[in-house]
Design a protein around this motif. Structure first.
Motif, PDB file in Angstrom:
ATOM      1  N   PHE A  21       0.814  -1.211   0.000  1.00 33.61           N
ATOM      2  CA  PHE A  21       0.000   0.000   0.000  1.00 33.61           C
ATOM      3  C   PHE A  21       0.848   1.262   0.000  1.00 33.61           C
ATOM      4  O   PHE A  21       0.415   2.305  -0.493  1.00 33.61           O
ATOM      5  N   ASN A  22       2.049   1.193   0.514  1.00 37.91           N
ATOM      6  CA  ASN A  22       2.954   2.333   0.460  1.00 37.91           C
ATOM      7  C   ASN A  22       3.334   2.641  -0.985  1.00 37.91           C
ATOM      8  O   ASN A  22       3.342   3.808  -1.398  1.00 37.91           O
ATOM      9  N   VAL A  23       3.623   1.623  -1.759  1.00 39.27           N
ATOM     10  CA  VAL A  23       3.962   1.807  -3.170  1.00 39.27           C
ATOM     11  C   VAL A  23       2.743   2.282  -3.952  1.00 39.27           C
ATOM     12  O   VAL A  23       2.839   3.206  -4.768  1.00 39.27           O
ATOM     13  N   ILE A  24       1.581   1.686  -3.694  1.00 37.37           N
ATOM     14  CA  ILE A  24       0.353   2.091  -4.384  1.00 37.37           C
ATOM     15  C   ILE A  24       0.019   3.549  -4.076  1.00 37.37           C
ATOM     16  O   ILE A  24      -0.348   4.317  -4.968  1.00 37.37           O
ATOM     17  N   LEU A  25       0.145   3.945  -2.822  1.00 37.54           N
ATOM     18  CA  LEU A  25      -0.199   5.310  -2.436  1.00 37.54           C
ATOM     19  C   LEU A  25       0.733   6.324  -3.082  1.00 37.54           C
ATOM     20  O   LEU A  25       0.270   7.356  -3.595  1.00 37.54           O
ATOM     21  N   SER A  26       2.023   6.062  -3.089  1.00 29.24           N
ATOM     22  CA  SER A  26       2.955   7.014  -3.697  1.00 29.24           C
ATOM     23  C   SER A  26       2.751   7.097  -5.208  1.00 29.24           C
ATOM     24  O   SER A  26       2.799   8.190  -5.785  1.00 29.24           O
ATOM     25  N   GLY A  27       2.481   5.978  -5.858  1.00 27.72           N
ATOM     26  CA  GLY A  27       2.200   6.008  -7.294  1.00 27.72           C
ATOM     27  C   GLY A  27       0.892   6.702  -7.605  1.00 27.72           C
ATOM     28  O   GLY A  27       0.785   7.443  -8.589  1.00 27.72           O
ATOM     29  N   ALA A  28      -0.125   6.502  -6.758  1.00 27.86           N
ATOM     30  CA  ALA A  28      -1.429   7.144  -6.986  1.00 27.86           C
ATOM     31  C   ALA A  28      -1.334   8.651  -6.818  1.00 27.86           C
ATOM     32  O   ALA A  28      -1.927   9.405  -7.608  1.00 27.86           O
ATOM     33  N   VAL A  29      -0.587   9.104  -5.825  1.00 28.99           N
ATOM     34  CA  VAL A  29      -0.409  10.547  -5.645  1.00 28.99           C
ATOM     35  C   VAL A  29       0.307  11.142  -6.848  1.00 28.99           C
ATOM     36  O   VAL A  29      -0.057  12.222  -7.340  1.00 28.99           O
ATOM     37  N   PHE A  30       1.295  10.443  -7.372  1.00 29.08           N
ATOM     38  CA  PHE A  30       2.025  10.932  -8.545  1.00 29.08           C
ATOM     39  C   PHE A  30       1.117  10.986  -9.776  1.00 29.08           C
ATOM     40  O   PHE A  30       1.119  11.976 -10.512  1.00 29.08           O
ATOM     41  N   VAL A  31       0.330   9.937  -9.990  1.00 37.03           N
ATOM     42  CA  VAL A  31      -0.559   9.906 -11.160  1.00 37.03           C
ATOM     43  C   VAL A  31      -1.651  10.967 -11.044  1.00 37.03           C
ATOM     44  O   VAL A  31      -1.977  11.644 -12.025  1.00 37.03           O
ATOM     45  N   VAL A  32      -2.217  11.146  -9.861  1.00 38.51           N
ATOM     46  CA  VAL A  32      -3.233  12.181  -9.673  1.00 38.51           C
ATOM     47  C   VAL A  32      -2.628  13.562  -9.893  1.00 38.51           C
ATOM     48  O   VAL A  32      -3.261  14.444 -10.496  1.00 38.51           O
ATOM     49  N   GLY A  33      -1.405  13.768  -9.441  1.00 45.07           N
ATOM     50  CA  GLY A  33      -0.719  15.036  -9.694  1.00 45.07           C
ATOM     51  C   GLY A  33      -0.503  15.272 -11.173  1.00 45.07           C
ATOM     52  O   GLY A  33      -0.698  16.390 -11.668  1.00 45.07           O
ATOM     53  N   LEU A  34      -0.096  14.242 -11.898  1.00 45.37           N
ATOM     54  CA  LEU A  34       0.066  14.379 -13.347  1.00 45.37           C
ATOM     55  C   LEU A  34      -1.262  14.653 -14.036  1.00 45.37           C
ATOM     56  O   LEU A  34      -1.327  15.428 -14.996  1.00 45.37           O
TER      57      LEU A  34
END
Length: 91
Positions: A21-34
């Motif tokens: 979930f740590n990896v999913i959360l950091s990737g999701a924040v990055f994708v939402v930012g993009l």
């Protein structure tokens, strides 16, 4: 090749829910930012969602999260050295 096993206890020790979930959360924040920066990317990712496209988006988020965490750990190891002496500073 005789030493290669798919032991479930070894695998679950290496990959926990916290790590996943740590990896999913950091990737999701990055994708939402993009997606907030680029509207075309947002339309491409979130419009006409199907099961296959949803699995692809989740894999994209997971892979980007892994890449971001590796970049962060390399930056810490070679540039910042924040976690190197944390145990000695805290104790």
């Amino acid at each position: 090749m005789n030493n290669v096993t798919l032991d479930s206890t070894g695998f679950t020790e290496q990959l926990g829910l916290y790590d996943f979930f740590n990896v999913i959360l950091s990737g999701a924040v990055f994708v939402v930012g993009l997606c907030t920066i680029n509207q075309d990317l947002s339309n491409f990712l979130w419009e006409d969602m199907s099961v296959v496209k949803g699995v692809g988006v989740v894999l994209l988020i997971y892979i980007l999260g892994m890449i971001l965490q590796e970049i962060g750990s390399c930056a810490d190891r070679y540039l910042f050295n924040i976690y190197k002496g944390t145990n000695q500073r805290i104790l």
